[in-house]
Design a protein around this motif. Structure first.
Motif, PDB file in Angstrom:
ATOM      1  N   GLY A   1       0.793  -1.226   0.000  1.00  0.00           N
ATOM      2  CA  GLY A   1       0.000   0.000   0.000  1.00  0.00           C
ATOM      3  C   GLY A   1       0.823   1.272   0.000  1.00  0.00           C
ATOM      4  N   ASP A   2       2.109   1.179   0.334  1.00  0.00           N
ATOM      5  CA  ASP A   2       2.946   2.391   0.342  1.00  0.00           C
ATOM      6  C   ASP A   2       3.243   2.855  -1.071  1.00  0.00           C
ATOM      7  OD1 ASP A   2       2.998   2.332   3.070  1.00  0.00           O
ATOM      8  OD2 ASP A   2       4.872   1.194   3.175  1.00  0.00           O
ATOM      9  N   SER A   3       3.474   1.901  -1.965  1.00  0.00           N
ATOM     10  CA  SER A   3       3.897   2.277  -3.318  1.00  0.00           C
ATOM     11  C   SER A   3       2.768   2.139  -4.335  1.00  0.00           C
ATOM     12  CB  SER A   3       5.064   1.371  -3.741  1.00  0.00           C
ATOM     13  OG  SER A   3       4.621   0.036  -3.797  1.00  0.00           O
ATOM     14  N   THR A   4       1.638   1.608  -3.912  1.00  0.00           N
ATOM     15  CA  THR A   4       0.589   1.273  -4.877  1.00  0.00           C
ATOM     16  C   THR A   4      -0.771   1.796  -4.411  1.00  0.00           C
ATOM     17  OG1 THR A   4       1.799  -0.724  -5.501  1.00  0.00           O
ATOM     18  CG2 THR A   4      -0.539  -0.688  -6.032  1.00  0.00           C
ATOM     19  N   PRO A   5      -1.483   2.509  -5.300  1.00  0.00           N
ATOM     20  CA  PRO A   5      -2.815   2.989  -4.925  1.00  0.00           C
ATOM     21  C   PRO A   5      -3.819   1.841  -4.910  1.00  0.00           C
ATOM     22  CG  PRO A   5      -2.294   3.603  -7.198  1.00  0.00           C
ATOM     23  CD  PRO A   5      -1.107   2.870  -6.673  1.00  0.00           C
ATOM     24  N   VAL A   6      -4.167   1.393  -3.702  1.00  0.00           N
ATOM     25  CA  VAL A   6      -4.968   0.174  -3.566  1.00  0.00           C
ATOM     26  C   VAL A   6      -6.357   0.325  -4.197  1.00  0.00           C
ATOM     27  CG1 VAL A   6      -5.946  -1.453  -1.908  1.00  0.00           C
ATOM     28  CG2 VAL A   6      -3.702  -0.461  -1.507  1.00  0.00           C
ATOM     29  N   ASP A   7      -6.903   1.546  -4.102  1.00  0.00           N
ATOM     30  CA  ASP A   7      -8.210   1.794  -4.699  1.00  0.00           C
ATOM     31  C   ASP A   7      -8.170   1.541  -6.214  1.00  0.00           C
ATOM     32  OD1 ASP A   7     -10.903   2.868  -4.640  1.00  0.00           O
ATOM     33  OD2 ASP A   7     -10.064   4.596  -5.698  1.00  0.00           O
ATOM     34  N   GLN A   8      -7.075   1.984  -6.866  1.00  0.00           N
ATOM     35  CA  GLN A   8      -6.908   1.748  -8.303  1.00  0.00           C
ATOM     36  C   GLN A   8      -6.778   0.257  -8.595  1.00  0.00           C
ATOM     37  OE1 GLN A   8      -6.502   3.231 -11.628  1.00  0.00           O
ATOM     38  NE2 GLN A   8      -7.951   4.501 -10.528  1.00  0.00           N
ATOM     39  N   VAL A   9      -6.007  -0.451  -7.762  1.00  0.00           N
ATOM     40  CA  VAL A   9      -5.839  -1.890  -7.961  1.00  0.00           C
ATOM     41  C   VAL A   9      -7.213  -2.563  -7.951  1.00  0.00           C
ATOM     42  CG1 VAL A   9      -4.877  -4.010  -7.005  1.00  0.00           C
ATOM     43  CG2 VAL A   9      -3.578  -1.887  -6.847  1.00  0.00           C
ATOM     44  N   HIS A  10      -7.983  -2.192  -6.944  1.00  0.00           N
ATOM     45  CA  HIS A  10      -9.322  -2.762  -6.781  1.00  0.00           C
ATOM     46  C   HIS A  10     -10.178  -2.499  -8.027  1.00  0.00           C
ATOM     47  CE1 HIS A  10     -12.665  -3.600  -3.655  1.00  0.00           C
ATOM     48  NE2 HIS A  10     -13.174  -3.720  -4.853  1.00  0.00           N
ATOM     49  N   LYS A  11     -10.212  -1.224  -8.454  1.00  0.00           N
ATOM     50  CA  LYS A  11     -11.077  -0.854  -9.580  1.00  0.00           C
ATOM     51  C   LYS A  11     -10.583  -1.457 -10.896  1.00  0.00           C
ATOM     52  CE  LYS A  11     -12.739   3.633  -7.882  1.00  0.00           C
ATOM     53  NZ  LYS A  11     -12.398   5.073  -7.937  1.00  0.00           N
TER      54      LYS A  11
END
Lengths: 582, 177
Positions: B53-63
Motif C-alpha cells: 500500500g505504500d507504493s501502490t494505490p490500492v483503490d486503483q488496484v481494486h477498480k
C-alpha cells in the motif's frame, strides 16, 4: 445446422450486423477467407495489417459502430498491436479477429506462431483464444458486446486454424457467458442533485468535455446544460466537435497546446464538471498545480477513472447520456427553486481572454506557407463540415486548434497513444463508414510515410479521401522540442521535403497528386483536391519548417506557465501570466 | 510497509492468471504475495493478493481488477476482520547441541517436523505472516538452508461470505455450514 468454424465466424459477423471488415489473409486465417467470398461482408484488402486496425478505428470513430479487422497469425497479428493499443488508449470499439496456428501446435514455436492473446492483453479490453468451434458464435457476440458497451475498447478473438476447419453446429443468437463483466447502472439521484447544486452555486464553472461525450452521443445534452447553467465549455482533443467552436460559451481545446482561454479558465475556475474526460497529463500539466481552486464533479462510465488523477468532490459513475439527461432536469429544478446561476462576470472574463489571447499566427503574402493557414482555409472552404482526420504531432495540433468544428464525430485522431501513421488508414475507414461525406486527412510528412501505402487500397476501392500532407521535411514536433528544450540541437529529425516526391507517389498509387508551396495558391489547390470524387487526392503542402505549435505548456510544468508563443509581445505574455485581460 | 489484502474471485479459465499478473505489471502495481486455488465451484478460482500500500494505490488496484472481464468479485479484507494464514516449509540445519532448543522453538510456534535427517529437518508451519516472520527469525540462528512460503490466504471472520452480494453467484458457491 452443420457448418465449419470458419462459416460460423462469418455468419456470426453477419448476424452481428457487420457490413465491412478490413483485413489481409495469410496461412492460419485462410479457412475464414473462403466463406467471406460468398458472404454479405465487404472485405477491404489493406496493404499492411496496421492499416486494417486503424481503418477499423476510423470506421468506429466516424460511425459509432464497432470496427472489425482481420489478420493472420504471427506477424499478421502483431502488426495489429499498434492499432489495438491506439484503440485501447482512445476507447475505440473495435474487434480484431486473428488466425492462430492449430491447437496441437500452440506452444511449439510453429511457423507464424505468436502468443497474440498474451501480447495484446495489456492493450485490449478483453481477448480470448477460442479452443472449441462451438464457442465461436458466443465469442464473437461477447467480443462485440464488450467492445461497444461500458467504456468502449478493442477486443481480440484468436482462432486456431483447426478450430476454423472443424465442424460445428450453427445457431444464433448464442447465450453470452460473462458473469464478471460489469456495466455501471444508473447513479444515485442525490449525486445528480449535488452536481446540479454545485453548478448553480458556482461563480466560475467550466464544463470539461472529453471523448466520452462523443462516444455516448450526448453532445446535444452538453449544449443544453451549458446554456442552462451559463457555463463556458472546453472540449479536449478527444472531444473536438462535441460543442460547436462558434458557440459564445466555447473556450476551445485545453491542455499542452490548448487555447489560452481554455487553459486559464480551468486554472481559475471554482468548479470543474468533467464529462467523460480523464484528467490526462496533456490536459492537466503538472497535476499538483492543476485547477487549484476548483471543486470537481466527475462523471465517467469507468469507475477506475474516478479519483485516478484528481480526487472529485462529487463522483458520478454512469452512462453520460443518462446522467446528462438527468442533470439537465435537475438543473432546471435547481434554477426554478433557487434562481439562475450567476456566472456573468466569469463569462465576461473568459470572453476577454478569448479576445486578448487568441490562437495567433502570421501568414505573410509571399512568405513561407504556414500550416495554420491551410487548416483555416480548409475550415472556411468546407464550412466546418468535413470529417477531419489526423495522426500525431504538429499537424494534429494545428488541425485541432484551427479547424472550426461544428458537430461531433467530425474529428478523428490518435489522442492517447499518439500513433504516427494513424491518419491515412483511419480516413479510409471513416470514408467507408460515411460514404458521400467529405473526409480529409491532415497528415505530417513523417506520419504519412508510416502508412501511406493504404493509398493503394483507397484508390482501388474508389475512396475519394483527401490527404493534406504538411510537408515541412521534419519530424516537426520533435524538432520543436529540440528547439525549445535542447538548445536547437537537432538530432535525427530532418526528413527532407523532396524525397519522396509526394505528387509522383500519389500518381503512382492511382491518386491525384497536387503541390502547393505558397499561401496564394492554397484555396485553388484545396478546391481542386475537394473536387476529385473517384480516387484520393493528395496535396503536398510545403509548409514552413520552423513553425511551432503555440500556445504551449512545457511538459511537466504547471498550466500557469503557458507560453503564448512568438506572435505575442513580452507585455502580452506578462499580462497573460497574471491572467489579466488586455 | 502497509499491506492490503484483496480476495479476488475469478473465472477458472485459461489466461486469467496472466491477465491479472499482466495488469499488475502494466500499471506498475507492487504486490508482495499472490496465491491461487480452486473454490467449491469448479468454474471459480480464488486469488489472494497482498498489495504494498505504500507504493501502490490500492483503490486503483481494486477498480482495475474489477474491470477485467474474467474477474467476478474483488473484496478487500481488513486485517482485524480476517483470518490470515500462510504455509511455510522450512529446511533447517541441525546442530546436535541445539537440537532440543530447535524443537522447542518449533513446538512453541506449532510447527511440525515433516522430514527428519541426520543433518537437517524440515518444519511445516501454518500461521499468520507476522508470526511466520517471527518463527523465521528464531530459526535463522540455527541456519535455515531452504524456505518456501505459499503466500498468504485469508478469509473474513463472522457469518459474511465473499459471495453474499453477488447477484449471479452460482449456487454451488454458497458454503454449506
Amino acid at each position: 445446422m452443420e457448418v465449419t468454424g470458419a462459416q460460423a465466424l462469418v455468419r456470426s459477423l453477419e448476424s452481428q450486423g457487420v457490413d465491412v471488415v478490413f483485413g489481409l489473409p495469410g496461412g492460419a486465417i485462410l479457412p475464414a477467407y473462403d466463406p467471406i467470398r460468398s458472404s454479405s461482408l465487404r472485405h477491404i484488402l489493406v496493404r499492411h495489417e496496421q492499416g486494417a486496425g486503424h481503418a477499423a478505428e476510423g470506421y468506429a470513430w466516424a460511425t459509432g459502430r464497432v470496427g472489425v479487422c482481420i489478420a493472420t497469425s504471427g506477424p499478421g497479428a502483431t502488426n495489429l498491436v499498434t492499432a489495438l493499443a491506439d484503440a485501447y488508449m482512445d476507447s475505440v470499439p473495435i474487434v480484431a479477429i486473428t488466425g492462430q496456428v492449430p491447437t496441437a501446435m500452440i506452444g511449439t514455436d510453429a511457423f507464424q506462431e505468436s502468443d497474440i492473446t498474451g501480447i495484446t492483453s495489456p492493450v485490449t479490453k478483453h481477448n480470448e483464444l477460442v479452443t472449441d468451434p462451438a464457442r465461436i458464435p458466443a465469442a464473437i457476440a461477447e467480443a462485440f458486446h464488450i467492445a461497444s458497451t461500458g467504456r468502449p475498447g478493442p477486443v481480440l478473438v484468436d482462432l486456431p486454424k483447426d478450430i476454423l476447419q472443424a465442424q460445428t453446429t450453427w445457431s444464433w443468437p448464442p447465450s453470452m457467458d460473462l458473469p464478471g463483466y460489469k456495466i455501471p447502472g444508473a447513479p444515485e439521484g442525490s449525486l445528480i442533485e449535488q452536481a446540479a447544486r454545485a453548478l448553480r452555486e458556482a461563480r466560475r464553472p467550466v464544463l470539461y468535455v472529453g471523448g466520452g461525450v462523443v462516444k455516448s452521443d450526448s453532445a446535444p445534452a452538453v449544449r443544453e446544460l451549458a446554456e442552462l447553467a451559463r457555463t463556458p465549455v472546453t472540449t479536449t482533443l478527444m472531444a473536438r466537435g462535441a460543442f460547436p467552436d462558434s458557440h459564445p460559451l466555447a473556450l476551445g481545446m485545453p491542455g499542452m497546446h490548448g487555447a489560452y482561454a481554455a487553459v486559464a479558465a480551468l486554472q481559475e475556475c471554482d468548479l470543474i464538471v468533467a464529462l467523460g474526460a480523464r484528467f490526462d497529463d496533456r490536459v492537466t500539466g503538472q497535476l499538483a498545480s492543476f485547477a487549484p481552486k476548483a471543486k470537481v464533479v466527475h462523471v465517467d462510465i469507468d469507475p477506475a477513472e474516478i479519483g485516478k488523477n484528481r480526487r472529485p468532490d462529487v463522483a458520478i459513475v454512469g452512462d453520460l447520456r443518462t446522467v446528462l439527461t438527468d442533470l439537465v432536469t435537475a438543473m432546471r429544478a435547481e434554477i426554478d427553486a433557487n434562481g439562475a446561476p450567476d456566472t456573468a462576470s466569469w463569462v465576461t472574463l473568459t470572453d476577454g481572454w478569448k479576445r486578448s489571447y487568441p490562437l495567433r499566427y502570421s501568414q505573410e503574402a509571399g512568405g513561407p506557407l504556414k500550416p495554420q493557414h491551410v487548416v483555416e482555409r480548409l475550415s472556411a472552404l468546407t464550412g466546418g463540415d468535413a470529417i477531419v482526420v489526423a495522426g500525431v504531432g504538429q499537424h494534429q495540433m494545428h488541425a485541432a486548434q484551427h479547424y472550426r468544428f461544428t458537430k461531433p464525430r467530425s474529428w478523428i485522431n490518435s489522442g492517447g497513444a499518439g500513433t504516427m501513421g494513424f491518419a491515412v488508414p483511419a480516413a479510409m475507414g471513416a470514408q467507408i463508414g460515411r460514404p458521400g461525406e467529405l473526409v480529409v486527412a491532415i497528415d505530417g510528412d513523417g506520419c504519412f510515410q508510416m502508412t501511406g501505402q493504404e493509398l493503394a487500397t483507397c484508390a482501388i476501392e474508389g475512396l475519394p479521401i483527401k490527404v493534406l500532407i504538411f510537408n515541412n521535411g521534419f519530424l516537426g514536433m520533435v524538432r520543436q522540442w529540440q528547439e525549445l528544450f535542447y538548445e536547437e540541437r537537432y538530432s535525427e529529425v530532418h526528413l527532407g521535403t523532396a524525397i519522396p516526391d509526394y505528387v509522383k507517389l500519389a500518381e503512382a498509387y492511382g491518386c491525384v497528386g497536387l503541390r502547393c508551396d505558397n499561401a496564394g495558391d492554397v484555396d485553388s489547390v484545396l478546391e481542386k483536391a475537394l473536387s476529385v470524387s473517384d480516387v484520393p487526392a493528395v496535396v503536398d503542402f510545403r509548409t514552413h519548417d520552423a513553425e511551432g505549435v503555440f500556445p504551449m505548456v512545457p511538459a511537466g510544468h504547471a498550466n500557469d506557465d503557458i507560453v503564448l508563443g512568438p506572435e505575442f509581445t513580452a507585455a502580452e505574455q506578462q499580462a497573460a501570466t497574471r491572467k489579466e485581460v488586455i | 510497509m502497509r499491506t492490503h489484502t484483496l480476495s479476488v474471485l475469478v473465472e477458472n479459465k485459461p489466461g486469467v492468471l496472466a491477465h491479472v499478473a499482466g495488469l499488475f505489471s502494466r500499471r506498475a502495481f507492487n504486490i508482495t504475495a499472490l496465491s491461487v486455488g480452486p473454490t467449491s465451484d469448479p468454474k471459480v478460482s480464488r486469488m489472494t493478493i497482498v498489495v504494498d500500500g505504500d507504493s501502490t494505490p490500492v483503490d486503483q488496484v481494486h477498480k482495475q481488477l474489477e474491470k477485467l472481464v474474467r474477474v467476478l468479485k474483488v473484496t478487500e479484507l481488513e486485517p482485524e476482520e480476517a483470518i490470515e494464514r500462510e504455509l511455510a516449509l522450512i529446511k533447517v540445519r541441525v546442530n546436535p547441541d541445539l537440537r532440543a532448543e530447535l524443537l522447542d522453538v518449533a513446538t512453541s510456534f506449532r510447527a511440525s517436523v515433516v522430514d527428519l535427517n541426520p543433518d537437517t529437518i524440515v518444519l511445516e508451519a501454518v500461521c499468520s505472516p507476522g508470526r511466520l516472520d517471527a518463527l523465521l527469525t528464531q530459526l535463522a540462528r540455527h541456519g535455515t538452508c531452504e524456505l518456501v512460503r505459499t503466500g498468504m490466504i485469508a478469509i473474513s471472520r463472522g457469518g459474511e461470505t465473499i459471495t453474499d452480494d453477488m447477484d449471479s453467484a452460482p449456487p454451488e458457491l454458497a458454503l454449506t455450514h
